[in-house]
Structures are given as structure tokens and as C-alpha cells.
Design a protein around this motif. Structure first.
Motif, PDB file in Angstrom:
ATOM      1  N   ASN A   1       0.584  -1.056  -0.087  1.00 24.53           N
ATOM      2  CA  ASN A   1      -0.121   0.331  -0.074  1.00 24.53           C
ATOM      3  C   ASN A   1       0.802   0.920  -0.346  1.00 24.53           C
ATOM      4  N   PRO A   2       0.990   2.098  -1.152  1.00 25.23           N
ATOM      5  CA  PRO A   2       1.789   2.979  -1.281  1.00 25.23           C
ATOM      6  C   PRO A   2       1.262   3.666  -0.117  1.00 25.23           C
ATOM      7  N   HIS A   3       0.663   4.116   0.528  1.00 27.43           N
ATOM      8  CA  HIS A   3      -0.027   5.271   1.962  1.00 27.43           C
ATOM      9  C   HIS A   3       0.708   4.598   3.197  1.00 27.43           C
ATOM     10  N   LEU A   4       1.274   2.800   3.495  1.00 26.56           N
ATOM     11  CA  LEU A   4       2.289   2.490   4.597  1.00 26.56           C
ATOM     12  C   LEU A   4       2.918   2.597   4.571  1.00 26.56           C
ATOM     13  N   HIS A   5       3.492   1.678   2.705  1.00 26.74           N
ATOM     14  CA  HIS A   5       4.948   1.461   2.438  1.00 26.74           C
ATOM     15  C   HIS A   5       6.453   2.422   1.940  1.00 26.74           C
ATOM     16  N   TYR A   6       6.905   1.834   2.841  1.00 26.07           N
ATOM     17  CA  TYR A   6       8.186   2.756   1.560  1.00 26.07           C
ATOM     18  C   TYR A   6       9.795   2.240   2.194  1.00 26.07           C
ATOM     19  N   PRO A   7      10.653   2.496   1.421  1.00 22.77           N
ATOM     20  CA  PRO A   7      10.183   2.074  -0.326  1.00 22.77           C
ATOM     21  C   PRO A   7       9.288   1.248  -0.721  1.00 22.77           C
ATOM     22  N   LEU A   8       9.198   1.139  -1.861  1.00 22.68           N
ATOM     23  CA  LEU A   8       8.065  -0.218  -1.948  1.00 22.68           C
ATOM     24  C   LEU A   8       8.926  -0.875  -2.721  1.00 22.68           C
TER      25      LEU A   8
END
Length: 286
Positions: A101-108
Motif C-alpha cells: 500500500n503506497p500510503h503505508l510502505h516505503y520504499p515500495l
């Protein structure tokens, strides 16, 4: 095996119930087999690996792919770590699919590779529940990781009735950019365009040999109606069997119904297992 045909179900949700929102259980009980849920979950709401494996065997499932999902605002958290004990019980039968989920995970890309290292055989994204467009450039590092690893990208392509869903993000046209920019990426359209995108999903699968129709959540009795504008013989060869368990009355019943819709046994073998084996890089045991 189901009536002599190998069977792979590529879309099952086996989450810990305390991590989910109440709407998930309402959905599971409203559309699925409540007795099966009672058999495979313990009183604390955790799947019992041996019981679940036995259930799959009784339904004729040779390989089952379990989905993680990080959608805290809509369905809850089906974290991949919760799936690992289930998969470890019988790794020949049970595999897992990653989710970001791009709002939760970084770096994807790092999160994708982390989940692949845990054993995931594909990546699923859920734009409708997570609230983003599939062609958002922020997602490109995740797609690059999939392409480099040679695994398919599974994309939710259908309406959702869960409160908080953003159904505008289910439009498969968003994947045109992704398919153009990632020339070696295979894309699986989960739910096959459910809602008002059946024609778009079918066109994409017939026009591009890297796109597949995945049948989760689609009643077999209505498939011919949903895809009535398209060549059924050609389109069935682009389909992959899936149920969306536990939101289905029975895996074996669905598989038999799908088999009867296929124009011949060769196509049935592809839909029930052959296409999934190829797309997800799976090996069926003897």
C-alpha cells in the motif's frame, strides 16, 4: 484434483479475524460457507493450518494462493506474516501473495522484495481499498521489482461494496500506462472487471498476451452473460480459476461449474490449473 483435473485457486483470504473490520466477516458469512469457516478457524479467530489444509484437500485444491492485504481503512490488515504458519504447514499446496500500500510502505521496492523473500509468488495491489490509481508513478518501483523477479502483478479490477472503497480506481484503463512502461510484466485482472468493466478487461486480455482474466468473486452461472460481447472460446483460454474464498459457497462447486462452461477439456485444464501454473510459476506435485 477435481474430477481428474488439477485445480489451482489463486485468490483466497485467510486472515486473522481480530485484525479485520467487521464488514469483512459480514461479507464472508453473507456470501460464503459459514460451516467451513467454523471448521478452519480456532475460537481466537486464527486459521488452524492443518484444518485449512484438510479443507483444501477435500475441495480438490492442489495449490492455493493466499492474499495479504494492507487496507486498514476498508477491510483491515491481512499482514503477510500471519499467512506464513498456514503456508509452512504444507508448502506444496499453500503459497502466499504479497501486497503493498503506497500510503503505508516505503520504499515500495524494498517492501516487495522483503515479502518475496518470505515466499510470496506474486504481488497484488488493491487500488480500490488503498485509494490510489494503478498508474500512479509512485507505484513504479514496485512494478520494477516484480518485473525483475519474474512474478505477476495481480490488480483488483472490480467494484467493492466495503465502506470506504474508491471504485473509480478499479478501471483497467489505468493499466495501459503500466503495460506500456513495463514490457515484460504479466498482469492478472482480479475479479475480471466486475461491475462495469467486463468488456474492457476482456478486450485487454484478448489484445495482450501478458494480461489474464482472474475469476474470483464471479458467479459461474453469469460468466457467459458478463462477457457476451466477446468470443467465448478465445476468452476462456485467457482465464484463471479463483474463488475469493471465504466469500464463495464452495471451491469444488465453483470449479465444476467453470469446467462445464469451457468449450473442451483442454481449455478446462488451462482454466483450472494450466494458466495459473504458467503465470505464477507453479509446479504441481504428482
Amino acid at each position: 484434483m477435481i474430477d481428474g483435473f488439477p485445480l489451482i485457486d489463486v485468490h483466497l483470504h485467510v486472515a486473522r479475524l481480530p485484525t479485520l473490520k467487521s464488514g469483512w466477516m459480514d461479507w464472508a458469512q453473507g456470501f460464503g460457507d459459514a460451516a467451513a469457516l467454523a471448521r478452519v478457524y480456532d475460537p481466537a479467530g486464527t486459521v488452524v493450518p492443518a484444518a485449512f489444509d484438510a479443507y483444501l484437500a477435500a475441495e480438490g485444491v492442489d495449490v492455493a494462493l493466499l492474499l495479504a492485504e494492507y487496507s486498514p481503512k476498508v477491510t483491515g490488515m491481512q499482514v503477510i506474516e500471519d499467512l506464513l504458519p498456514v503456508a509452512r504447514h504444507n508448502p506444496d499446496r499453500i503459497k502466499i501473495i504479497a501486497n503493498v500500500n503506497p500510503h503505508l510502505h516505503y520504499p515500495l521496492d524494498e517492501e516487495v522484495r522483503r515479502q518475496l523473500d518470505l515466499g510470496a509468488v506474486a504481488l497484488k495491489i488493491h487500488p480500490v481499498h488503498a485509494g490510489f490509481a494503478a498508474n500512479d508513478r509512485a507505484m513504479y518501483p514496485a512494478y520494477e521489482a516484480c518485473q525483475a523477479a519474474g512474478i505477476p502483478l495481480v490488480v483488483h479490477c472490480g467494484t467493492s461494496t466495503f465502506p470506504g472503497s474508491s471504485n473509480k480506481f478499479a478501471d483497467p484503463v489505468n493499466l495501459d500506462d503500466v503495460l506500456r512502461d513495463f514490457r515484460n510484466l504479466t498482469v492478472v485482472l482480479a475479479h475480471g472487471g466486475r461491475g462495469w468493466w467486463y468488456d474492457a478487461a476482456a478486450f485487454m486480455a484478448l489484445a495482450n498476451d501478458r494480461v489474464w482474466i482472474e475469476l474470483s468473486g464471479l458467479p459461474p452461472s453469469r460468466l457467459r452473460e458478463y462477457y457476451a460481447k466477446h468470443n467465448w472460446t478465445r476468452l476462456t483460454r485467457r482465464m484463471i480459476f479463483a474463488t475469493d474464498w471465504p466469500g464463495v459457497p464452495g471451491i469444488a462447486a465453483n470449479a465444476r461449474a467453470i469446467k462445464e462452461l469451457c468449450p473442451d477439456d483442454q481449455t478446462a485444464a488451462l482454466v483450472l490449473a494450466g494458466n495459473a501454473s504458467r503465470v505464477y510459476n507453479l509446479k504441481l506435485t504428482a
